[in-house]
Write an enzyme that holds these catalytic residues in place. Sequence first.
Site, PDB file in Angstrom:
ATOM      1  N   ARG A  28       0.833  -1.196   0.000  1.00 56.28           N
ATOM      2  CA  ARG A  28       0.000   0.000   0.000  1.00 56.28           C
ATOM      3  C   ARG A  28       0.877   1.258   0.000  1.00 56.28           C
ATOM      4  NH1 ARG A  28      -5.020   1.503  -1.507  1.00 56.28           N
ATOM      5  NH2 ARG A  28      -6.200   2.612   0.083  1.00 56.28           N
ATOM      6  N   THR A  42      -9.067   0.617 -10.014  1.00 47.85           N
ATOM      7  CA  THR A  42      -8.266  -0.526  -9.553  1.00 47.85           C
ATOM      8  C   THR A  42      -8.366  -1.701 -10.543  1.00 47.85           C
ATOM      9  OG1 THR A  42      -8.590   0.148  -7.253  1.00 47.85           O
ATOM     10  CG2 THR A  42      -7.937  -2.119  -7.585  1.00 47.85           C
ATOM     11  N   SER A  93      -9.963  -1.047   0.315  1.00 48.96           N
ATOM     12  CA  SER A  93     -11.016  -2.076   0.248  1.00 48.96           C
ATOM     13  C   SER A  93     -10.560  -3.285  -0.563  1.00 48.96           C
ATOM     14  CB  SER A  93     -12.264  -1.492  -0.405  1.00 48.96           C
ATOM     15  OG  SER A  93     -12.779  -0.468   0.375  1.00 48.96           O
TER      16      SER A  93
HETATM   17  N1  GLY Z   1      -8.175   2.648  -3.948  1.00 54.38           N
HETATM   18  C1  GLY Z   1      -9.011   1.551  -3.861  1.00 54.38           C
HETATM   19  C2  GLY Z   1      -8.808   0.757  -2.621  1.00 54.38           C
HETATM   20  O1  GLY Z   1      -7.748   0.816  -2.053  1.00 54.38           O
HETATM   21  O2  GLY Z   1      -9.679   0.078  -2.188  1.00 54.38           O
END
Ligand code: GLY
Length: 632
Positions: A138, A437, A504
């Site tokens: 992340r 995504t 998410s």
């Molecule tokens: N940016 C979409 C997620 O991290 O869920």
Amino acid sequence: MTRPAAVRSLSLLAAMAAVLSTAAAAPPTGTGTADGTRTGGPPAAAPATAQPATAPSGSPPAKSPVATGYGGAVASVDPDASAAGIEILRRGGNAVDAAVATAAALGVTEPYSAGIGGGGYFVYYDAKRRTVQTVDGRETAPRTAGETLFLDEDGEPLPFGEAVTSGLSVGTPGTAATWDAALGAWGTKSLRDVLRPAQRIARHGFTVDETFRQQTAANEERFRDFPASAELFLPGGEPPVVGSTLRNPDLARTYGELARGGGRALYRGELARDITDTVRRPPVRPGAGRDPRPGDLTTADLREYRTKRQAPSRTEYRGFGVYGMAPSSSGGTTVGEALNILENTDLAAADEQRYLHRLIESSRLAFADRGRWLGDPAFEDVPTRELLSQRFADSRECLIRDDAVLSSPVAPGDPRDPAACRTRGAAAPTTYEGESTTHLTTADRWGNVVAYTLTIEQTGGSGITVPGRGFLLNNELTDFSFAPAAPGVHDPNLPGPGKRPRSSMSPTIVLDADRRPVVALGSPGGSTIITTVLQTLTNHLDRGMPLAEAIAAPRVSQRNTTTTQMEPGLWGAPVRQRLETLGHRFARNPEIGAVTGIRLLPDGRWLAAAERERRGGGSAMVVDERKRGAAG
Ligand code: GLY
């Protein structure tokens, strides 16, 4: 988990039914469709389709949403990307090598959703050890970020659109470091080897399809304002026409640098400086009429970036082990909690109305808990284990009624002190997330499996391409709450120094009781990722749908809001009215999610599956499809 004997036996039956539904594969019938879905009766066979991984020169590889065969498989949204993974598998690479190759190719052909300007989560099943492990790649906020990151000079939250197209929203990218981490831990090939197909596609180009053109057109206005983005994505000043070839020589060169220096090359030297210069002084066209807010990302932020190897989230569901991403993603715990709530209902026996009602209500409750408890565990005391306990799920399930609908926002529960039907603290609305995504799934001849979801957040990310480097920067920090979701209520997802915004993303691998893979999948779609994964899993594991049908089935998405989103396939169906009579309110959403997944068939073949329609359809491929005709 302890649960009543009646439910336990129902669970067991459902698990057996799910296994039998694939073991007793029927030959194709009149009710089956070309991709192995069915309209009724037993799960139908999935006729294999021609899957050349390498296209005749000048044309894109054939695109099919389902493939079955041996030697490994790849499912992604794009045929060039799936072909890149298959190429690596054919060269002896494993599922991890193939996943990185596929992701790198998606950085070329799906640059508005994925790339080295962003981050993601990598879930790996090791067939030899029968274990699941993960990499958290992340993005992180700059070291100087605080809770007020997205407040304006008057202390008010910035308009979302202003934050999206800015340097302020750019987090330290995690994707290149994820590739290093995954290949270093479990791969068999070098980054240089696995980047080759993507470099080739970047150099020689790929064929623009309708989805790419539409996504470019949706970004056209802001791409025009950043010369590097306009030069790359608006050739001749316009979105590229369908059927034309789009090349990205800058990205081919950047991949070349990573091939020589490893993913770590992104975090040092000139490449790192180019990234931080772009963030700190977004290179906007003079006279653009836009003054994007700069970010405070520094070369020290990049140098200090680290991925996290961590245990997966784990939920036991009807005899299966469901493994996903633990926080900083909310995916694993929220999918897991909702599954635990649903486990008290015999979904295999439920009609569509009861199924959807229970799905919606369990998701509503799980999102209430997500909002209260989920944030970066390096900053927040996240009760991951307790959120996934059956005792907590039971205490939440007891709120669901068959004759009425819960009123959102529902208050969270207290996973550390669960008591039947009790809520704790104030309700807070669910914060907004973009719906971009991408997800890919790979498997290899040894039985290893990867589920990998990656992103640059919004479709088109920040809209800002790093000049001369060929990739867009993310706007991932907009996944933070700009201000507490409800005044005076603790929000675990406010920005902080080096903090990971809540995600998410829900890459998921399901194992059977012997810890062998059953199915692996994931989806894009912001917070709808969670509901998409939940619905696809229950369609497949409980309702006996072959994987391709479970993916294609129309979706709903409820995230602790007053209305539930609903796709057109259900909008016109009688079940909507019946649910509305119960008290549900729906808003039409043309498209929710875009799943790719892989299923291990009882005869040892892989079945790869992707969308038939959503996002223009996805691409499933296998290494060797010699034998044909079994079900998913
Ligand atoms: N940016 C979409 C997620 O991290 O869920």
